[in-house]
Write a protein that holds these residues in place. Structure first.
Motif, PDB file in Angstrom:
ATOM      1  N   LEU A 197      41.243  33.705   7.663  1.00  0.00           N
ATOM      2  CA  LEU A 197      40.240  33.034   8.510  1.00  0.00           C
ATOM      3  C   LEU A 197      40.846  31.638   8.996  1.00  0.00           C
ATOM      4  O   LEU A 197      41.381  30.824   8.248  1.00  0.00           O
ATOM      5  N   ILE A 198      40.719  31.340  10.434  1.00  0.00           N
ATOM      6  CA  ILE A 198      41.034  30.265  10.988  1.00  0.00           C
ATOM      7  C   ILE A 198      39.900  29.593  11.493  1.00  0.00           C
ATOM      8  O   ILE A 198      39.331  30.309  12.555  1.00  0.00           O
ATOM      9  N   GLY A 199      39.738  28.300  11.467  1.00  0.00           N
ATOM     10  CA  GLY A 199      38.652  27.511  12.147  1.00  0.00           C
ATOM     11  C   GLY A 199      38.963  26.318  12.341  1.00  0.00           C
ATOM     12  O   GLY A 199      39.675  25.569  11.472  1.00  0.00           O
ATOM     13  N   THR A 200      38.402  25.836  13.274  1.00  0.00           N
ATOM     14  CA  THR A 200      38.543  24.111  13.721  1.00  0.00           C
ATOM     15  C   THR A 200      37.228  23.675  13.608  1.00  0.00           C
ATOM     16  O   THR A 200      36.145  24.413  14.242  1.00  0.00           O
ATOM     17  N   GLY A 201      37.230  22.398  13.347  1.00  0.00           N
ATOM     18  CA  GLY A 201      35.598  21.705  13.397  1.00  0.00           C
ATOM     19  C   GLY A 201      34.619  22.328  12.662  1.00  0.00           C
ATOM     20  O   GLY A 201      34.893  22.807  11.162  1.00  0.00           O
ATOM     21  N   LEU A 204      34.223  25.862  10.567  1.00  0.00           N
ATOM     22  CA  LEU A 204      34.450  26.153   9.189  1.00  0.00           C
ATOM     23  C   LEU A 204      33.135  26.978   8.614  1.00  0.00           C
ATOM     24  O   LEU A 204      33.005  27.699   7.874  1.00  0.00           O
ATOM     25  N   ALA A 205      31.914  26.521   9.533  1.00  0.00           N
ATOM     26  CA  ALA A 205      30.721  27.077   8.904  1.00  0.00           C
ATOM     27  C   ALA A 205      30.553  28.653   8.864  1.00  0.00           C
ATOM     28  O   ALA A 205      30.446  29.289   7.650  1.00  0.00           O
ATOM     29  N   PRO A 206      30.896  29.288   9.949  1.00  0.00           N
ATOM     30  CA  PRO A 206      30.628  30.721   9.864  1.00  0.00           C
ATOM     31  C   PRO A 206      32.005  31.385   8.878  1.00  0.00           C
ATOM     32  O   PRO A 206      31.485  32.471   8.147  1.00  0.00           O
ATOM     33  N   LEU A 207      33.199  30.750   8.872  1.00  0.00           N
ATOM     34  CA  LEU A 207      34.082  31.190   8.005  1.00  0.00           C
ATOM     35  C   LEU A 207      33.657  31.173   6.679  1.00  0.00           C
ATOM     36  O   LEU A 207      34.095  31.854   5.660  1.00  0.00           O
ATOM     37  N   PHE A 288      39.529  36.522  11.106  1.00  0.00           N
ATOM     38  CA  PHE A 288      38.277  35.716  11.721  1.00  0.00           C
ATOM     39  C   PHE A 288      38.830  34.234  12.357  1.00  0.00           C
ATOM     40  O   PHE A 288      39.502  33.510  11.630  1.00  0.00           O
ATOM     41  N   ILE A 289      38.307  33.933  13.524  1.00  0.00           N
ATOM     42  CA  ILE A 289      38.765  32.916  14.297  1.00  0.00           C
ATOM     43  C   ILE A 289      37.635  32.174  15.041  1.00  0.00           C
ATOM     44  O   ILE A 289      36.843  32.776  15.756  1.00  0.00           O
ATOM     45  N   ASN A 312      39.414  44.341  14.539  1.00  0.00           N
ATOM     46  CA  ASN A 312      40.072  43.884  13.333  1.00  0.00           C
ATOM     47  C   ASN A 312      39.802  42.300  13.473  1.00  0.00           C
ATOM     48  O   ASN A 312      40.167  41.724  12.585  1.00  0.00           O
ATOM     49  N   ILE A 313      39.821  41.813  14.776  1.00  0.00           N
ATOM     50  CA  ILE A 313      39.836  40.458  15.081  1.00  0.00           C
ATOM     51  C   ILE A 313      38.448  39.892  15.527  1.00  0.00           C
ATOM     52  O   ILE A 313      37.970  40.432  16.501  1.00  0.00           O
ATOM     53  N   HIS A 314      37.770  39.250  14.734  1.00  0.00           N
ATOM     54  CA  HIS A 314      36.650  38.737  14.971  1.00  0.00           C
ATOM     55  C   HIS A 314      36.552  37.148  15.404  1.00  0.00           C
ATOM     56  O   HIS A 314      36.974  36.367  14.676  1.00  0.00           O
TER      57      HIS A 314
END
Lengths: 338, 122
Positions: A197-201, A204-207, A288-289, A312-314
């Motif tokens: 799981l990769i998230g910026t800013g 993060l919430a959905p991840l 997940f991105i 498989n990439i969300h």
């Protein structure tokens, strides 16, 4: 060319033009945002004619059967009569039950819908203020674990909705809620699959929703979460996430700071680069991105080339534009995410 | 033997198994990757699926005119025989990787090869 009738007025839709573009060209009053079939803001109802399948792809079957479709995805092949969507079908009411300003720029807001919302952690909702402004927010809450909906709001320069949440909303205030939307969520059934799981800013919430959902479902595969921000102040909830990592051997958390020198507990560099450096082979993984669109699109390709299959990439690019007819002025100091 | 080529290959499941492998090979080949837009990967994946379905002898809506129109902008950018050969090579390699029998691969490549003049707008 097709003739379309919207709210009793006739318009012409040119070949290849979408219903939304034709209506905007005619200055018709229709809400919209992403213009790419994601946010569902421009949902309208067909009362006569045929709409192509593409225009109903992301719509719940029960609504599709009633003729609902997305104006931005509809290139009609014949005459169409269109009605404004029945508001009660789309929006429900919710009240704000709490606000937590976690950093000067990020707060989390809890909402209680008046009728239960059946959703999966990581999906998003559209929130409409009483003056009609709409924005999309991802859900960090997990239906089984949380009584209320939780969203993370990043304060945007001149952002109508985000500044409203920061400066004016108090618990007890009401707003309209549409959703859930999107397919960025945990899919049970493959508990030993590795998750990246990769998230910026506030990506993060959905991840975080996905991680908590997976852990609660007894996921046994490794779960790696990379949260990135330009500045250390953009890393929020790190203590809570670390606590989750401390109590689950298969959950690993890496907060990354890409701007000024990374200090203390943070990795230096961008979250996506760190993630792909650590995990060069993603064959069989689910990825997940979420966050800044340029990062999401680039990371999507990198994940694919590293062996993850596209299904498989969300990905959830936070690229929803303003719902006003005129685009928001380009913000000079572009936030690294929102 | 009355089964079509598409049936013998495994139908839609075979297309699904091949599409990501094939698309990945194409994107990792710098001589042709620029012709494959990655801003909308889902749309690209659908196009690759349509192409594979056609090459596998399956039900498809591709006709010569569509192939010409779709590739005309790419021909303007320099799409030529060498690029066509490279894509065909990746199709061949994809099928080998999946363990498809030589004779079936030959049939697939013959169908794909039959589109050369339309794709290159000749």
């Amino acid at each position: 060319m097709a003739e379309i009738t919207y709210k009793d007025a006739a318009h012409v839709c040119e070949d290849g033009e979408t219903v939304l573009d034709a209506l905007l060209r005619a200055n018709a009053d229709i809400p919209y945002s992403c213009k790419k079939g994601t946010c569902l803001s421009c949902m309208v109802q067909m009362t006569e004619g045929d709409v192509p399948q593409d225009a109903q792809k992301n719509i719940r079957p029960s609504l599709a059967q009633q003729g609902y479709f997305l104006a931005c995805m509809c290139r009609p092949s014949g005459p169409l009569t269109i009605a404004q969507a029945d508001d009660a079908v789309i929006y429900g009411r919710a009240i704000v039950t709490g606000i937590d300003k976690m950093t000067p720029d990020v707060c989390r807001v809890w909402l209680r819908p008046s009728t239960p919302l059946y959703y999966r952690a990581g999906q998003f909702v559209n929130i409409r203020r009483d003056d009609g402004i709409v924005r999309s927010y991802s859900l960090a809450s997990v239906p089984r674990l949380d009584r209320e909906l939780e969203i993370h709001v990043k304060r945007m320069p001149r952002g109508e909705m985000s500044n409203w949440f920061f400066d004016q909303v108090t618990p007890g205030d009401g707003l309209d809620l549409q959703g859930p939307n999107g397919d960025c969520f945990y899919v049970p059934g493959t508990p030993d699959q590795n998750l990246l799981l990769i998230g910026t800013g506030t990506g993060l919430a959905p991840l975080l929703g996905v991680v908590r959902d997976a852990l609660d479902a007894g996921h046994t595969g490794n779960i790696h979460l990379y949260h990135g921000s330009r500045e250390a102040t953009g890393i929020y909830l790190a203590d809570e996430v670390r606590a989750l990592a401390d109590t689950h051997d298969n959950f690993h958390f890496a907060p990354c700071v890409s701007g000024s020198a990374a200090a203390g507990p943070f990795r230096a560099g961008r979250a996506d680069e760190a993630a792909f450096a650590d995990h060069p082979d993603l064959k069989g993984w689910s990825v997940f991105i979420c966050g800044y669109p340029a990062m999401v699109n680039a990371a999507r390709k990198t994940a694919f080339m590293a062996g993850a299959t596209l299904p498989n990439i969300h990905a959830d690019p936070f690229d929803f534009r303003d719902l006003r007819h005129e685009a928001r002025d380009e913000v000079e100091d572009k936030p690294d995410l929102w | 033997m009355t089964d079509t080529l598409y049936d013998r290959l495994g139908g839609e499941a075979a297309v699904e198994a091949a599409v990501d492998i094939f698309y990945r090979k194409v994107l990792s080949d710098p001589s042709i990757s620029d012709f494959f837009d990655t801003t909308d990967m889902d749309e690209q994946r659908n196009k690759q699926k349509a192409f594979l379905t056609m090459a596998f002898g399956g039900p498809n809506e591709y006709i010569g005119k569509d192939l010409r129109e779709a590739h005309a902008p790419l021909v303007e950018k320099g799409l030529n025989d060498s690029h066509f050969d490279a894509v065909a090579g990746h199709l061949d390699a994809t099928l080998r990787e999946l363990g498809v029998a030589d004779e079936l691969i030959g049939e697939v490549l013959a169908i794909a090869g039959g589109t050369r003049d339309d794709v290159l707008n000749r």
